[in-house]
Design a protein around this motif. Structure first.
Motif, PDB file in Angstrom:
ATOM      1  N   ALA A 208       9.023  65.696  53.426  1.00 16.37           N
ATOM      2  CA  ALA A 208       8.444  64.230  53.642  1.00 16.37           C
ATOM      3  C   ALA A 208       8.670  63.860  55.068  1.00 16.37           C
ATOM      4  N   ASP A 209       8.028  62.747  55.536  1.00 14.57           N
ATOM      5  CA  ASP A 209       8.163  62.072  56.828  1.00 14.57           C
ATOM      6  C   ASP A 209       9.149  61.145  56.720  1.00 14.57           C
ATOM      7  N   VAL A 210      10.345  61.101  57.659  1.00 18.36           N
ATOM      8  CA  VAL A 210      11.287  60.258  57.682  1.00 18.36           C
ATOM      9  C   VAL A 210      10.687  58.657  58.101  1.00 18.36           C
ATOM     10  N   SER A 211       9.620  58.772  58.590  1.00 15.79           N
ATOM     11  CA  SER A 211       8.680  57.495  58.857  1.00 15.79           C
ATOM     12  C   SER A 211       7.872  57.304  57.645  1.00 15.79           C
ATOM     13  N   ARG A 212       7.921  57.880  56.559  1.00 11.78           N
ATOM     14  CA  ARG A 212       7.032  57.346  55.455  1.00 11.78           C
ATOM     15  C   ARG A 212       7.492  58.016  54.285  1.00 11.78           C
ATOM     16  N   LEU A 213       8.845  57.489  53.998  1.00 12.64           N
ATOM     17  CA  LEU A 213       9.846  57.893  52.732  1.00 12.64           C
ATOM     18  C   LEU A 213       8.865  57.782  51.616  1.00 12.64           C
ATOM     19  N   PRO A 214       8.841  58.954  50.462  1.00 14.23           N
ATOM     20  CA  PRO A 214       8.249  58.681  49.267  1.00 14.23           C
ATOM     21  C   PRO A 214       9.062  57.864  48.352  1.00 14.23           C
ATOM     22  N   PHE A 215       9.569  56.802  48.384  1.00 14.50           N
ATOM     23  CA  PHE A 215      10.228  56.191  47.414  1.00 14.50           C
ATOM     24  C   PHE A 215       9.885  54.566  47.136  1.00 14.50           C
ATOM     25  N   PRO A 216      10.180  54.156  45.997  1.00 11.43           N
ATOM     26  CA  PRO A 216       9.651  52.692  45.882  1.00 11.43           C
ATOM     27  C   PRO A 216      10.676  51.862  46.633  1.00 11.43           C
ATOM     28  N   SER A 217      10.097  50.679  47.186  1.00  4.61           N
ATOM     29  CA  SER A 217      11.218  49.791  47.891  1.00  4.61           C
ATOM     30  C   SER A 217      12.354  49.496  47.048  1.00  4.61           C
ATOM     31  N   THR A 218      13.553  49.514  47.755  1.00  3.59           N
ATOM     32  CA  THR A 218      14.755  49.016  46.953  1.00  3.59           C
ATOM     33  C   THR A 218      15.228  49.874  45.685  1.00  3.59           C
ATOM     34  N   SER A 219      14.913  51.126  46.085  1.00  2.00           N
ATOM     35  CA  SER A 219      15.076  51.999  44.819  1.00  2.00           C
ATOM     36  C   SER A 219      16.220  53.114  45.116  1.00  2.00           C
TER      37      SER A 219
ATOM     38  N   ALA B 113      13.508  51.376  59.917  1.00  6.84           N
ATOM     39  CA  ALA B 113      12.830  50.515  59.048  1.00  6.84           C
ATOM     40  C   ALA B 113      12.298  50.774  57.598  1.00  6.84           C
ATOM     41  N   GLU B 114      12.148  52.193  57.590  1.00  3.79           N
ATOM     42  CA  GLU B 114      11.796  52.867  56.408  1.00  3.79           C
ATOM     43  C   GLU B 114      13.037  52.943  55.564  1.00  3.79           C
ATOM     44  N   ILE B 115      13.961  53.247  56.086  1.00  2.74           N
ATOM     45  CA  ILE B 115      15.456  53.430  55.443  1.00  2.74           C
ATOM     46  C   ILE B 115      15.814  52.001  54.897  1.00  2.74           C
ATOM     47  N   THR B 116      15.517  50.923  55.682  1.00  4.95           N
ATOM     48  CA  THR B 116      15.944  49.675  55.043  1.00  4.95           C
ATOM     49  C   THR B 116      15.156  49.297  54.037  1.00  4.95           C
ATOM     50  N   ARG B 117      13.784  49.569  54.069  1.00  2.00           N
ATOM     51  CA  ARG B 117      12.785  49.440  52.925  1.00  2.00           C
ATOM     52  C   ARG B 117      13.144  49.885  51.658  1.00  2.00           C
ATOM     53  N   VAL B 118      13.692  51.221  51.570  1.00  2.00           N
ATOM     54  CA  VAL B 118      14.025  51.771  50.264  1.00  2.00           C
ATOM     55  C   VAL B 118      15.224  51.783  49.924  1.00  2.00           C
ATOM     56  N   LEU B 119      16.160  51.247  50.725  1.00  2.00           N
ATOM     57  CA  LEU B 119      17.755  50.785  50.264  1.00  2.00           C
ATOM     58  C   LEU B 119      17.865  49.783  49.234  1.00  2.00           C
TER      59      LEU B 119
ATOM     60  N   VAL C 117       7.070  57.157  34.588  1.00  2.00           N
ATOM     61  CA  VAL C 117       6.845  56.976  35.665  1.00  2.00           C
ATOM     62  C   VAL C 117       8.189  57.297  36.637  1.00  2.00           C
ATOM     63  N   ASP C 118       8.063  57.897  37.784  1.00  2.00           N
ATOM     64  CA  ASP C 118       9.272  58.759  38.448  1.00  2.00           C
ATOM     65  C   ASP C 118       9.791  57.840  39.519  1.00  2.00           C
ATOM     66  N   LYS C 119      10.865  58.259  39.934  1.00  2.00           N
ATOM     67  CA  LYS C 119      11.807  57.703  41.124  1.00  2.00           C
ATOM     68  C   LYS C 119      11.048  58.002  42.363  1.00  2.00           C
ATOM     69  N   LEU C 120      10.127  58.949  42.369  1.00  2.00           N
ATOM     70  CA  LEU C 120       9.346  59.050  43.735  1.00  2.00           C
ATOM     71  C   LEU C 120       8.280  58.210  43.842  1.00  2.00           C
ATOM     72  N   ALA C 121       7.716  58.265  44.928  1.00  4.95           N
ATOM     73  CA  ALA C 121       6.490  57.201  45.138  1.00  4.95           C
ATOM     74  C   ALA C 121       5.394  57.979  45.968  1.00  4.95           C
ATOM     75  N   CYS C 122       4.279  57.337  46.037  1.00  7.74           N
ATOM     76  CA  CYS C 122       3.186  57.871  46.714  1.00  7.74           C
ATOM     77  C   CYS C 122       3.496  57.489  48.317  1.00  7.74           C
ATOM     78  N   PRO C 123       3.495  58.438  49.170  1.00  9.88           N
ATOM     79  CA  PRO C 123       3.781  58.343  50.788  1.00  9.88           C
ATOM     80  C   PRO C 123       2.697  57.302  51.378  1.00  9.88           C
ATOM     81  N   ILE C 124       1.646  57.202  50.692  1.00 10.14           N
ATOM     82  CA  ILE C 124       0.291  56.621  51.137  1.00 10.14           C
ATOM     83  C   ILE C 124       0.481  55.111  51.025  1.00 10.14           C
TER      84      ILE C 124
END
Length: 371
Positions: free
Chosen positions: A232-243, A264-270, A64-71
Motif C-alpha cells: 500500500a501507499d503510505v499516502s493512501r492507507l487502506p484502513f477505515p478512519s480511527t481503526s 495526515a493519513e496516519i492521523t486519519r486512521v489512528l 467486514v474486514d479491518k482493511l479498507a478500499c484505498p479508493i
C-alpha cells in the motif's frame, strides 16, 4: 444504557443481495437497518446480549474486514478465513461494495494500492521510492544496508525496537501497522513480542515484501500466523478512519514523497489515543555524517522542529523525541476533541449507521437509546 450484540461469525454468500425473511417464531424481534457497504443480520431484544443467528456454517465466512478500499476507504468485504496472517490473507478474496473493485493476494502479499489490478497503466514514483523497489537494494537492505545507519547515530535494531515498544505501551493489545516496513525487520519483532492483537507489515515495494516473506518463513515457522503482508501507499492507507491503535515507521519519513500527506493519513486512521512512532534522519548540518549530504537533494530530510510542527499541524499531540547525531525517534498521539473541547473516545466515531455503533475492541455493536 447500551446493550451489546455480537456480530455474526458468518454471512451470506459474497456479493449477493438476497436475504431470507424472518421465521414466524422470530417475529417478536426487530431487524435493524443494514449498512450500505455490507450485508449482515442483527437481532435485538430486551436482554443485554443476544448472539446473532448464524447464516453460513462453512469454514469460510463473509465478513467486514479491518482493511479498507484505498479508493473510497469503505471497509472491504472478505470471503475466506478470518484473521490477519499470511495464510488467511492468501486464501481470502476482498471486494469493495462501493467501488465494486476486487483485491486479491499475490501469493505473498495483499495488494491494496489504488492501481492494484491495472493491466496497462504504470506509475513511476520519485527516485527515493523507486530505489527501494529494486530487487538488488531490497536484498541488501537487511544484509548490511540498514546496519550502516549506525554511522549516522542510529543506536541499532535492538535499542530502536526497545524505544518503540516503550512508546507503544498505551497501544498494547491493539492493531499495529508497520508502514514502510522494508524487509520487515521491525514487523517481525513486533509480531514475535505478542504485545499486539494483529501486526501488519506494509510497504509500497513489492520486492521488500518478498524479502519480508522469506525472512518470516526462515526465522520462525509460527511467525506466519502472526503477521500479514500488505502492499500500500503510505499516502493512501487502506484502513477505515480511527481503526488503528499503533503505527510504526522506522527510518522512513525521509523516504516519503510527501511527508505531509503521509502524516495526515496516519492521523486519519489512528484511533483516539492511538500512537505513532517514527524514526528518520535529521536534515544535514555541519555535524552530520558526510553520507547525508550526498543524498540531501534526493530525500526529504527535516529538522526536529519541522517534524514536530508537521505532526502537530495534522492534529497529533503529546510529542516527545530522542535525538542522537542525525538520528531521531519521536512519539506522538492522536486525541480527538469533541465540539465541547473534551477528549473523545474512539467509539464516539461510528463506522456504521448512527443508530448503532461498533465497539472495535470486542467486535460488538452497541445500540444507543434515542430520547
Amino acid at each position: 444504557m447500551a446493550s451489546s450484540i455480537s456480530l455474526p461469525s458468518s454471512h451470506p454468500p459474497l456479493f449477493s443481495s438476497s436475504h431470507s425473511s424472518l421465521p414466524d417464531s422470530n417475529r417478536r424481534f426487530r431487524r435493524l437497518p443494514q449498512r450500505r457497504h455490507h450485508q449482515f443480520r442483527v437481532f435485538a431484544a430486551s436482554s443485554v446480549a443476544i448472539e446473532s443467528e448464524p447464516i453460513n456454517k462453512g469454514k469460510s465466512a463473509v465478513e467486514v474486514d479491518k482493511l479498507a478500499c484505498p479508493i473510497c476507504y469503505a471497509p472491504l468485504i472478505r470471503k475466506g478465513p478470518s484473521g490477519l496472517n499470511l495464510e488467511s490473507i492468501y486464501r481470502s478474496g476482498f471486494k469493495c461494495q462501493t467501488c465494486n473493485k476486487s483485491y486479491s493476494s499475490k501469493n505473498i502479499y495483499l495488494d491494496l494500492t489504488v492501481t492494484a489490478g491495472s493491466e496497462k497503466y504504470t506509475e513511476i514514483k520519485p527516485a527515493q521510492t523507486e530505489l527501494f523497489r529494486s530487487p538488488f537494494v531490497s536484498f541488501l537492505y537487511e544484509r548490511g544496508w540498514r546496519q550502516n545507519f549506525r554511522r549516522s547515530g542510529f543506536p541499532g535494531l535492538e535499542d530502536e525496537f526497545k524505544m518503540a515498544q516503550e512508546y507503544f505501551k498505551p497501544a498494547e493489545g491493539g492493531l499495529l501497522v508497520d508502514v514502510s516496513c522494508g524487509s520487515g525487520l521491525f514487523s517481525r519483532k513486533f509480531a514475535k513480542s505478542g504485545a499486539y492483537s494483529d501486526v501488519i507489515a506494509l510497504d509500497f515495494s513489492e520486492n521488500m515484501l518478498r524479502q519480508c516473506y522469506e525472512f518470516t518463513k526462515n526465522e520462525d515457522a509460527t511467525l506466519s500466523e502472526k503477521l500479514a503482508l500488505v502492499r500500500a501507499d503510505v499516502s493512501r492507507l487502506p484502513f477505515p478512519s480511527t481503526s488503528v491503535d499503533a503505527i510504526h515507521a522506522g527510518a522512513a519519513l525521509h523516504c516519503w514523497p510527501s511527508p505531509s500527506n503521509a502524516i495526515a493519513e496516519i492521523t486519519r486512521v489512528l484511533r483516539s489515543g492511538g500512537v505513532f512512532v517514527g524514526s528518520t534522519f535529521l536534515r544535514f548540518t555541519s555535524s552530520s555524517p558526510v553520507i547525508n549530504s550526498l543524498f540531501r537533494r534526493t530525500y526529504n530530510y527535516l529538522t526536529e522542529e519541522e517534524i514536530k510542527d508537521l505532526c502537530t499541524s495534522c492534529g497529533l499531540v503529546n510529542y516527545s523525541s530522542k535525538v542522537q547525531q542525525s538520528f531521531i525517534i519521536c512519539s506522538i498521539t492522536y486525541q480527538e476533541l469533541s465540539s465541547h473541547g473534551h477528549k473523545r473516545h474512539a467509539n464516539d466515531f461510528p463506522t456504521i449507521p448512527s443508530q448503532y455503533r461498533r465497539d472495535h475492541r470486542d467486535n460488538k455493536i452497541k445500540i444507543f437509546d434515542r430520547k
